[in-house]
Design a protein around this motif. Structure first.
Motif, PDB file in Angstrom:
ATOM      1  N   ALA A   1      32.221  74.252  71.019  1.00  0.00           N
ATOM      2  CA  ALA A   1      33.343  74.120  70.103  1.00  0.00           C
ATOM      3  C   ALA A   1      32.882  73.547  68.768  1.00  0.00           C
ATOM      4  N   GLN A   2      33.496  74.037  67.714  1.00  0.00           N
ATOM      5  CA  GLN A   2      33.198  73.514  66.382  1.00  0.00           C
ATOM      6  C   GLN A   2      33.937  72.194  66.189  1.00  0.00           C
ATOM      7  N   ARG A   3      33.262  71.200  65.685  1.00  0.00           N
ATOM      8  CA  ARG A   3      33.854  69.875  65.496  1.00  0.00           C
ATOM      9  C   ARG A   3      33.888  69.554  64.007  1.00  0.00           C
ATOM     10  N   LEU A   4      34.963  69.969  63.350  1.00  0.00           N
ATOM     11  CA  LEU A   4      35.085  69.792  61.903  1.00  0.00           C
ATOM     12  C   LEU A   4      35.372  68.344  61.522  1.00  0.00           C
ATOM     13  N   HIS A   5      34.785  67.939  60.394  1.00  0.00           N
ATOM     14  CA  HIS A   5      34.969  66.601  59.848  1.00  0.00           C
ATOM     15  C   HIS A   5      35.232  66.715  58.350  1.00  0.00           C
ATOM     16  N   LEU A   6      36.217  65.978  57.864  1.00  0.00           N
ATOM     17  CA  LEU A   6      36.565  65.946  56.446  1.00  0.00           C
ATOM     18  C   LEU A   6      36.098  64.623  55.860  1.00  0.00           C
ATOM     19  N   VAL A   7      35.401  64.687  54.735  1.00  0.00           N
ATOM     20  CA  VAL A   7      34.971  63.479  54.034  1.00  0.00           C
ATOM     21  C   VAL A   7      35.784  63.384  52.744  1.00  0.00           C
ATOM     22  N   PHE A   8      36.429  62.236  52.553  1.00  0.00           N
ATOM     23  CA  PHE A   8      37.258  62.036  51.365  1.00  0.00           C
ATOM     24  C   PHE A   8      37.257  60.552  51.004  1.00  0.00           C
ATOM     25  N   GLY A   9      37.689  60.254  49.789  1.00  0.00           N
ATOM     26  CA  GLY A   9      37.749  58.860  49.383  1.00  0.00           C
ATOM     27  C   GLY A   9      38.448  58.698  48.060  1.00  0.00           C
ATOM     28  N   GLY A  10      38.538  57.457  47.651  1.00  0.00           N
ATOM     29  CA  GLY A  10      39.184  57.150  46.386  1.00  0.00           C
ATOM     30  C   GLY A  10      39.312  55.661  46.201  1.00  0.00           C
ATOM     31  N   GLU A  11      39.984  55.310  45.127  1.00  0.00           N
ATOM     32  CA  GLU A  11      40.155  53.900  44.795  1.00  0.00           C
ATOM     33  C   GLU A  11      41.340  53.322  45.560  1.00  0.00           C
ATOM     34  N   LEU A  12      41.126  52.163  46.154  1.00  0.00           N
ATOM     35  CA  LEU A  12      42.159  51.503  46.942  1.00  0.00           C
ATOM     36  C   LEU A  12      42.896  50.463  46.103  1.00  0.00           C
ATOM     37  N   VAL A  13      44.136  50.181  46.472  1.00  0.00           N
ATOM     38  CA  VAL A  13      44.927  49.138  45.818  1.00  0.00           C
ATOM     39  C   VAL A  13      44.280  47.781  46.068  1.00  0.00           C
TER      40      VAL A  13
ATOM     41  N   ALA B   1      28.546  65.285  58.013  1.00  0.00           N
ATOM     42  CA  ALA B   1      29.637  64.532  57.381  1.00  0.00           C
ATOM     43  C   ALA B   1      29.180  63.109  57.050  1.00  0.00           C
ATOM     44  N   HIS B   2      28.443  62.506  57.957  1.00  0.00           N
ATOM     45  CA  HIS B   2      27.962  61.140  57.729  1.00  0.00           C
ATOM     46  C   HIS B   2      27.005  61.096  56.538  1.00  0.00           C
ATOM     47  N   LYS B   3      26.154  62.083  56.399  1.00  0.00           N
ATOM     48  CA  LYS B   3      25.229  62.139  55.249  1.00  0.00           C
ATOM     49  C   LYS B   3      26.011  62.232  53.943  1.00  0.00           C
ATOM     50  N   ALA B   4      27.051  63.071  53.913  1.00  0.00           N
ATOM     51  CA  ALA B   4      27.875  63.218  52.711  1.00  0.00           C
ATOM     52  C   ALA B   4      28.637  61.924  52.424  1.00  0.00           C
ATOM     53  N   TRP B   5      29.187  61.316  53.466  1.00  0.00           N
ATOM     54  CA  TRP B   5      29.905  60.049  53.317  1.00  0.00           C
ATOM     55  C   TRP B   5      28.979  58.968  52.743  1.00  0.00           C
ATOM     56  N   LYS B   6      27.784  58.882  53.302  1.00  0.00           N
ATOM     57  CA  LYS B   6      26.833  57.857  52.872  1.00  0.00           C
ATOM     58  C   LYS B   6      26.434  58.053  51.410  1.00  0.00           C
ATOM     59  N   ALA B   7      26.211  59.285  51.007  1.00  0.00           N
ATOM     60  CA  ALA B   7      25.840  59.575  49.615  1.00  0.00           C
ATOM     61  C   ALA B   7      26.943  59.135  48.656  1.00  0.00           C
ATOM     62  N   GLU B   8      28.199  59.436  48.986  1.00  0.00           N
ATOM     63  CA  GLU B   8      29.314  59.041  48.121  1.00  0.00           C
ATOM     64  C   GLU B   8      29.514  57.534  48.138  1.00  0.00           C
ATOM     65  N   ALA B   9      29.402  56.918  49.294  1.00  0.00           N
ATOM     66  CA  ALA B   9      29.560  55.465  49.389  1.00  0.00           C
ATOM     67  C   ALA B   9      28.483  54.753  48.571  1.00  0.00           C
ATOM     68  N   GLN B  10      27.265  55.239  48.622  1.00  0.00           N
ATOM     69  CA  GLN B  10      26.186  54.629  47.846  1.00  0.00           C
ATOM     70  C   GLN B  10      26.358  54.878  46.353  1.00  0.00           C
ATOM     71  N   ARG B  11      26.884  56.041  45.999  1.00  0.00           N
ATOM     72  CA  ARG B  11      27.095  56.387  44.585  1.00  0.00           C
ATOM     73  C   ARG B  11      28.139  55.470  43.944  1.00  0.00           C
ATOM     74  N   THR B  12      29.101  55.008  44.732  1.00  0.00           N
ATOM     75  CA  THR B  12      30.203  54.207  44.200  1.00  0.00           C
ATOM     76  C   THR B  12      30.131  52.738  44.634  1.00  0.00           C
ATOM     77  N   VAL B  13      28.968  52.294  45.054  1.00  0.00           N
ATOM     78  CA  VAL B  13      28.810  50.946  45.614  1.00  0.00           C
ATOM     79  C   VAL B  13      29.204  49.847  44.620  1.00  0.00           C
TER      80      VAL B  13
END
Length: 81
Positions: free
Chosen positions: A2-14, A39-51
């Motif tokens: 089975a395909q196990r899709l994952h969505l990576v998203f983010g933004g600025e929190l209140v 998905a984890h690789k993409a998440w990590k790249a964005e999290a590090q970019r906005t650290v």
């Protein structure tokens, strides 16, 4: 398998201690990924970019958990077919 899709998203929190977005129109959709590892690789790249911004957070949504293929579709799903 089975395909196990994952969505990576983010933004600025209140508030960095809560998961409430400041403006849902500004949510950054990184993409949909076929497995957790990519998905984890993409998440990590964005999290590090906005650290430097403590209010920025990225998340991985397990899309495959939203749908159980063994269960019949809902009436809403049937309308779209």
């Amino acid at each position: 398998m089975a395909q196990r899709l994952h969505l990576v998203f983010g933004g600025e929190l209140v508030d960095p201690s809560k998961s409430v977005f400041k403006d849902v129109n500004d949510i950054h959709i990184v993409g949909m990924f076929p497995d957790y590892d990519s998905a984890h690789k993409a998440w990590k790249a964005e999290a590090q970019r906005t650290v430097d911004n403590a209010h920025m957070r990225y998340f991985i949504a397990h899309i495959h958990r939203l749908r159980d293929e063994e269960r019949p579709g809902s009436s809403t799903e049937e309308l779209g077919e």
